[in-house]
Structure formats: structure tokens, C-alpha cells
Design a protein around this motif. Structure first.
Motif, PDB file in Angstrom:
ATOM      1  N   UNK A 126      42.601  38.439  40.482  1.00 44.78           N
ATOM      2  CA  UNK A 126      42.509  39.536  41.446  1.00 44.78           C
ATOM      3  C   UNK A 126      43.752  39.644  42.309  1.00 44.78           C
ATOM      4  N   UNK A 169      40.564  28.335  39.324  1.00 45.28           N
ATOM      5  CA  UNK A 169      40.917  29.442  40.217  1.00 45.28           C
ATOM      6  C   UNK A 169      41.281  30.713  39.467  1.00 45.28           C
ATOM      7  N   UNK A 211      39.888  34.111  40.768  1.00 51.38           N
ATOM      8  CA  UNK A 211      40.469  34.462  42.068  1.00 51.38           C
ATOM      9  C   UNK A 211      41.913  34.911  41.913  1.00 51.38           C
ATOM     10  N   UNK A 212      42.678  34.107  41.173  1.00 44.99           N
ATOM     11  CA  UNK A 212      44.092  34.418  41.003  1.00 44.99           C
ATOM     12  C   UNK A 212      44.286  35.749  40.287  1.00 44.99           C
TER      13      UNK A 212
END
Ligand code: FES
Ligand code: FES
Lengths: 145, 145
Positions: free
Chosen positions: A114, A108, A111-112
Motif C-alpha cells: 500500500x 509486512x 502494508x508495504x
DNA sequence: TTATTAAGAGAGTTTAAAGTCTTTTATTGG
DNA sequence: CCAATAAAAGACTTTAAACTCTCTTAATAA
């Protein structure tokens, strides 16, 4: 959600004090605890840390209390979070790996990154004095009741 | 960062099992604990909850272990988070007010709403099976060492 | 059908965060 | 200077999360 309970209280307390300091005299612990609906002794401990780190000011004795002088009103929420919760929110791995890494990322990571960035920008761009008007007008709240 | 430690382990374990289930036989607790670097007995407890909630499957006895059947591979990370941490991440107030409210918002409500939305979209759009390739290729990791 | 294997279940312990209490120190108004 | 006030400091308790242990139950291979 993102912060420890201690940090949530800290932010609410600082916003309360920043608001009070604009016009009125210093705020006492009882008043602050009341104003943000937190345990009195607990918020006292937290405020000690904030004072020690120079985020807020205090004086003892009659007419004493907590306040924030004009120059310190430029502090941001990120400053509070760093003092109370450390850098974990800004630098930790969201899946609990012992460190967030570009070269050995968790699934992740991208994603994290961002989301963390958005949180960071929000917190660093939010000054502790900027809610005074909305608070006074009753458009925003630091406690339920 | 956003999740409890329990939930971090849960996500890593599910990603591990989803990856294993593609080809290899069922994964045992020891193997999972090893694969995600978590305490064996602790991850066992967590997996029990996931099984009970139908997110993963298990069988006892020889050749038993944990696995995820093809239809359940459509579950998303949000499903895991809801089961383990509840709705707090998606619905709670970031400043610790007892409930997040549009009509009595905390000063950070609007900011948090955006961030929460981004987290929600990330978690609901991420399927538990989608990292298999990257994990196998050693591009992403579920543990440090 | 029995021994073995592996998960399930439940109770127990440890640790850290959250919260409380009591004593000390500093300030100041009288 | 003295009494009153209010924060600082430190020790203490409570609570919940994290983690461990032991015993039970189910599956299966021989
Ligand atoms: S490695 Fe997990 S967030 Fe960067
Ligand atoms: S009221 Fe605080 S996040 Fe909505």
C-alpha cells in the motif's frame, strides 16, 4: 528517506533547471550547485547521467549549460528516480528479502504494498515543471539558506 | 527501501525471536542467523543493541540465548526502527534538506507528509508478536529459501 | 569448582556511496 | 582560425555502512 543522496540532488537539480528554463537562459553547474546547495563536482556527475538518459539537455561552450526543452517538461519524478536509483523503491521488499513476492511474502508485504503504491502514484503524477510558480513565489525551497 | 540493512535484519530477527519465544526455549545466534538468513556475526552485533535498549532479552551460558518476555511483546516495529535507524524516517525531509519544515518546505513536503504518516501509523500499530500464527502456518516468510 | 556454552565487547576489514580533482572535448564569440 | 568557456569523462579519495574476527565475560551443568 526513500531516495539515495544522489537521487535527492538529482530531483532538486531537475526542479531547479525546469524552473530556470521557463524564461531565463541555460543554467551552469556552479549556478545549479549554488541553487540547490550541493557539491559542484558531484552534481556535475549526476547531471551527466540525466543528460545521457535524455531527461535534461545540455550544451557546451559559451552560453552553454543545462536546460529542459518543452516536451521534456512532461517527465515525472518517477522518471528521475528510475534513472538514478533504479526500480528498487517500486519493486523491492521492505524487509530486505531478495525479491518481493506475492506467493512468499514477508510479514509486512501487504502494508508495504500500500505504501509503495502511494509513493508510486505520487511520483508518477508529479511533473517536473509543476513547482515553478511556488518556487518563484518563495513558497517552496530547494535549499535551506 | 525505507530501512537500513541493519534495521531490516533487526526487524526480521525480532519477529523470529518473538515467534520462537511463544513456546520453544531461547534462540541462539546461529539459529536466528539461520532462520532469517543473515550473517551470524552481524546479527549478533545488532541484537546486542536491541538487548541494551530493552527491546529483547538475553542470557549467556548453556541454554542461554535471546527471547522476548510477555510484557515486551507489546513493542511495535516503530520501536525497533527508532532504536536502529533513529527518527530520520519519521522526521527527515524526503528531498534531503537538513530538516523538514512547515515554514520552509521542499516542493514534495505535502506529499511526503502523507506518506510518512502512513508509514508511521503502520509501524506504530504493528506489534512484534502479531505474525506468529502466519509464520508458523508458512503463510509469511523471514527468508527466501 | 571447573569445563563448557553462549552472549558481550571491541577492533578490524570490505564494500559501496558520496564527494573531489584533473584532463579532454565541444561550442562559440571575436 | 583561435581563445575562452563550459560540459563530459575518468580516475581518484573519503566516508559510512556492512560485515568479520578474536577475545572476554557470564551462566550453568556436571
Ligand atoms: S515480500 Fe516483503 S514487501 Fe513484498
Ligand atoms: S521539507 Fe521536505 S519533506 Fe518536509
Amino acid at each position: 528517506m526513500f531516495f539515495s543522496k544522489t537521487c535527492e540532488y538529482a530531483i532538486r537539480a531537475v526542479l531547479f533547471i525546469a524552473n530556470r528554463s521557463e524564461d531565463a537562459p541555460k543554467a551552469g553547474i556552479q549556478e545549479i550547485a549554488q541553487g540547490i546547495d550541493s557539491p559542484g563536482h558531484f552534481i556535475a556527475k549526476i547531471l551527466q547521467v540525466l543528460v545521457r538518459n535524455g531527461l535534461i539537455q545540455s550544451t557546451k561552450g559559451p552560453n552553454g549549460g543545462f536546460y529542459i526543452d518543452s516536451q521534456n517538461r512532461q517527465y515525472t519524478l518517477a522518471d528521475i528516480v528510475k534513472v538514478v536509483d533504479g526500480e528498487r523503491l517500486f519493486k523491492g521488499c521492505g524487509l530486505g528479502l531478495s525479491q518481493c513476492s506475492e506467493t512468499k511474502p514477508c510479514p509486512l508485504h501487504e502494508s508495504f504494498k500500500g505504501i509503495r503504491q502511494q509513493i508510486y502514484e505520487t511520483l508518477t503524477s508529479t511533473k517536473i515543471g509543476e513547482f515553478n510558480e511556488a518556487l518563484n513565489q518563495g513558497l517552496q525551497y530547494l535549499k535551506e539558506r
